[in-house]
Enzyme design. Structure first.
Site, short mmCIF file in Angstrom:
data_model
loop_
_atom_site.label_atom_id
_atom_site.label_comp_id
_atom_site.label_asym_id
_atom_site.label_seq_id
_atom_site.Cartn_x
_atom_site.Cartn_y
_atom_site.Cartn_z
N ASP A 148 -37.08 -14.35 35.73
CA ASP A 148 -38.09 -13.93 34.85
C ASP A 148 -37.86 -14.32 33.63
O ASP A 148 -36.67 -14.42 33.14
CB ASP A 148 -37.78 -12.35 34.77
CG ASP A 148 -39.11 -11.54 34.88
OD1 ASP A 148 -39.87 -11.86 33.99
OD2 ASP A 148 -39.32 -10.71 35.77
N ASP A 254 -42.84 -13.71 31.52
CA ASP A 254 -43.27 -12.29 31.16
C ASP A 254 -44.12 -12.51 30.15
O ASP A 254 -44.04 -13.26 28.94
CB ASP A 254 -41.87 -11.91 30.66
CG ASP A 254 -42.10 -10.36 30.28
OD1 ASP A 254 -42.32 -9.53 31.18
OD2 ASP A 254 -41.96 -9.95 29.25
N GLU A 311 -47.40 -13.55 33.64
CA GLU A 311 -47.97 -12.56 33.57
C GLU A 311 -49.02 -12.41 32.52
O GLU A 311 -48.88 -12.69 31.39
CB GLU A 311 -46.88 -11.38 33.41
CG GLU A 311 -47.32 -10.00 33.31
CD GLU A 311 -46.42 -9.07 32.50
OE1 GLU A 311 -46.56 -7.89 33.04
OE2 GLU A 311 -45.74 -9.34 31.66
N HIS A 386 -42.87 -4.04 39.36
CA HIS A 386 -42.18 -2.81 38.83
C HIS A 386 -42.73 -2.17 37.84
O HIS A 386 -42.08 -1.08 37.15
CB HIS A 386 -40.91 -3.60 38.32
CG HIS A 386 -41.16 -4.59 37.31
ND1 HIS A 386 -41.98 -5.72 37.49
CD2 HIS A 386 -41.14 -4.53 36.11
CE1 HIS A 386 -41.88 -6.56 36.25
NE2 HIS A 386 -41.41 -5.85 35.30
N ASP A 387 -43.97 -2.53 37.65
CA ASP A 387 -44.74 -1.92 36.29
C ASP A 387 -45.61 -0.66 36.71
O ASP A 387 -46.37 -0.14 35.91
CB ASP A 387 -45.40 -2.75 35.41
CG ASP A 387 -44.26 -3.66 34.68
OD1 ASP A 387 -42.97 -3.20 34.52
OD2 ASP A 387 -44.43 -4.81 34.41
C1 GLC Z 1 -43.73 -7.11 31.01
C2 GLC Z 1 -42.85 -6.65 32.17
C3 GLC Z 1 -42.46 -5.25 31.70
C4 GLC Z 1 -41.94 -5.28 30.52
C5 GLC Z 1 -42.78 -5.84 29.15
C6 GLC Z 1 -41.81 -6.35 28.14
O1 GLC Z 1 -44.85 -6.44 31.17
O2 GLC Z 1 -43.25 -6.70 33.43
O3 GLC Z 1 -41.42 -4.48 32.62
O4 GLC Z 1 -41.57 -4.00 29.77
O5 GLC Z 1 -43.24 -7.26 29.84
O6 GLC Z 1 -40.94 -7.28 28.29
#
Ligand code: GLC
Ligand code: CA
Length: 621
Positions: A148, A254, A311, A386-387
């Site tokens: 990540d 990310d 993402e 995971h979110d």
């Molecule tokens: C992304 C991750 C999340 C995190 C956020 C800030 O959305 O998936 O878990 O809190 O970024 O880094």
């Protein structure tokens, strides 16, 4: 046959496979005789001509949340040696890559997404040696490692930020985003604009010493990097090269669409008048320089033939995303867009409620499937990460006697579409959200806690609080972060002590040990999906996607077609029996190769589709 020219256009795909003429569309096909007696010249356009084959389109990915996967040293927190000890389990599913959420050095305000040193491993998770073992373990089993990369922000404990905060003259000051306060009517220092942080409150934090605010989209402890500064970009690129040189095979980038913000930082429109701060994704989810930056990132990735997935939240416009993932540009291999995952998000916030229908669910899937195939892009397929809450709990029901059938139905729905398939740890077991009886104290994540505290602070009504709790029970990030359920021993075989989050109450029945060797388990079903994607690679990976009976409100069926090969995927989103009249053109010989009830014999004109039923039918070529 005068009817033919008006029915068919030169752009139509006309398949004369299996001895019958067949138009991929909602209209009934004429027979082969119609064609032979017409004076039409049929140009066969085969989907096979259009595809670009490449390894990462054929790959599948297992996604690990290190703190919750497997604890090896009895401190109640998952770690890298724990992951290493489970590589055979992962391999047995039939996946090709493993993506692990961040395990760099971090104060863990946001569970490692607040990085204080990108080149060091947090001691809670292990050591650099452990990562080397993980790489060896994966590579020797023919799998790859995806790390990540948190490029939008650092921790406030990162040396860059500490230095930036210490002095306005620091060479690192400009690594972050600083602005002068707005001055209120009574001379008070106000945040430079009204943007709402993704973790509640303002995106600005005041620094008294310099009389400036710094910008943080997420927690106050996660200051955003200033990507306008070429030195910042260079730092991130160097970090990427560092890990690739170590042997890492690619990155999940990310929050990558947030790296370019509207430089004017204008106030966001007021959508929630009762709130001080307003949703402002329109100003940071697709900033003016996003494509320049992603192109730079893409160059590095290409140099190493590294895997990449970005993402990209709050971005539902495929014409923007295609600029990043189209095969010729290929800045990132694919991105996570969240339109499907956001289907139950109300207009304002993750936790604002929204009703949805199976019809909307399949329309969204269809939108991205068709768009990417028509524009030479590629999808990342996922229903969990995971979110978010567990898919079986959010989209169906986990208290239902049909939880197992439902989990397999969702696996069928997502797993046989076109794209690279991602599986989040525990999804292969049909794991569920926390029980509804668990109170807010069981929730540990700052997103949940901040949101709930804000409601209490705002003294909202009991009714509003109840609605919020209902949404938290569906969507909170905590659900996916419960410890993995390995077996029915104490602490579910995750750890030898009480773990950092409670184990779900259902672990004695729902765990890996009971499922791995059971051919009727959710685990075995997922294994079949990965297997089928390999066996029928042409049609299931590269085949064209097309909805069948698109207006049906309960059945989501789609066809995949590649040259003379075709597959029919049928999933029911109804918890009761549905009688489905099959479109005539589907009634072709073939065989069922996957079925969640396990006893479907074949297709019939009138099919009685059972609750949450799903199957895959391969048509004979
Ligand atoms: C992304 C991750 C999340 C995190 C956020 C800030 O959305 O998936 O878990 O809190 O970024 O880094
Ligand atoms: Ca541990």
């Amino acid at each position: 046959m005068p009817i033919l020219p008006s029915l068919y256009h030169s752009s139509d795909v006309i398949d004369l496979c299996a001895g019958s003429a067949f138009k991929y569309g909602p209209t009934s096909p004429p027979s082969i005789a119609d064609f032979s007696s017409s004076s039409l010249t049929i140009v066969m356009v085969h989907w096979t001509d259009n595809v670009h084959r490449i390894w990462w389109k054929e790959a599948s990915i297992y996604h690990i949340y290190p703190a919750s996967f497997k604890d090896s040293n009895g401190d109640g927190i998952g770690d890298i040696p724990g992951i290493v000890s489970k590589l055979d389990y992962i391999k047995s599913l039939g996946v090709d890559l493993v993506w692990i959420c961040p395990c760099y050095k971090s104060p863990k305000v946001d569970m490692g997404y607040d990085v204080s040193d990108y080149r060091a491993i947090d001691e809670q998770y292990g050591t650099m040696k452990d990562v080397e073992h993980l790489l060896e373990g994966l590579h020797s089993r023919g799998m790859k490692l995806v790390m990540d990369m948190v490029a939008n922000h650092t921790s406030d404990q990162h040396e860059w930020f500490k230095s930036a905060l210490a002095s306005r003259d620091s060479p690192y000051r400009d690594y972050y985003i600083w602005k002068k306060p707005k001055v209120g009517e009574n001379g008070e220092k106000l945040p430079p604009n009204n943007w709402l942080s993704l973790f509640s409150g303002s995106v600005w934090k005041y620094d008294e010493k310099s009389d400036e605010f710094y910008f943080h989209l997420f927690a106050t402890e996660q200051p955003d990097l200033n990507w306008e500064n070429p030195k910042v970009r260079q730092e991130i690129y160097d970090i990427m090269r560092f890990w690739i040189t170590k042997g890492v095979d690619g990155f999940r980038m990310d929050a990558i669409n947030f790296i370019s913000k509207d430089p004017a930082f204008p106030d966001a429109p007021i959508t929630v008048p009762s709130s001080k701060y307003q949703h402002a994704a329109m100003f940071y989810s697709m900033g003016p320089r996003l494509h320049d930056y992603v192109a730079e990132i893409g160059k590095i990735l290409k140099e190493y033939n590294a895997f990449s997935v970005g993402e990209m939240a709050y971005l539902y416009d495929p014409t923007e995303i295609i600029k990043i993932v189209s095969f010729d540009r290929n800045e990132l291999n694919m991105v996570f867009q969240f339109e499907l995952i956001d289907i139950d998000r109300g207009p304002f916030h993750k936790y604002s409620p929204k009703k949805w229908t199976p019809r909307e669910f399949k329309d969204i899937a269809n939108k991205w499937q068709v768009f990417m195939q028509e524009n030479d892009g590629w999808n990342a397929l996922f229903l969990e990460n995971h979110d978010w809450g567990r898919s079986v709990s959010r989209f169906l029901s986990d208290t239902h006697e049909l939880r197992k059938i439902g989990a397999k139905m969702l696996a069928t729905f997502i797993g046989l579409q076109s794209g690279t398939l991602f599986l989040y740890q525990g999804q292969e077991l049909g794991l569920a959200n926390m029980p509804k009886s668990w109170s807010i104290e069981k929730y540990k994540d700052l997103e949940t806690i901040n949101y709930y505290k804000q409601l209490l602070h705002d003294k909202v009504s009991q009714e509003t609080l109840n609605t919020a709790m209902g949404e938290i029970q569906k969507k909170a990030r905590d659900h996916a972060r419960l410890p993995f359920q390995w077996d029915s021993s104490d602490f579910a075989g995750f750890s030898s002590i009480q773990p950092w989050m409670d184990i779900n109450e259902d672990y004695k029945e729902w765990n890996a040990a009971v499922q791995v060797d059971d051919p009727s388990s959710v685990f075995s079903y997922w294994r079949s999906i990965f297997d089928l994607r390999r066996t029928y690679k042409d049609v299931l990976v590269y085949g064209k996607f097309e909805l069948v009976d698109p207006t049906n409100e309960k059945i989501c069926a789609y066809r995949r077609v590649f040259g003379c090969e075709a597959a029919l995927v049928v999933t029911s989103f109804s918890d009761s029996v549905v009688t489905w009249t099959l479109p005539q053109e589907l009634l072709r010989p073939g065989k069922i190769v996957l079925s969640n009830y396990g006893d479907v014999k074949g297709l019939q004109t009138e099919m009685v589709v059972r609750p949450y039923e799903a199957f895959l039918y391969i048509l004979s070529s």
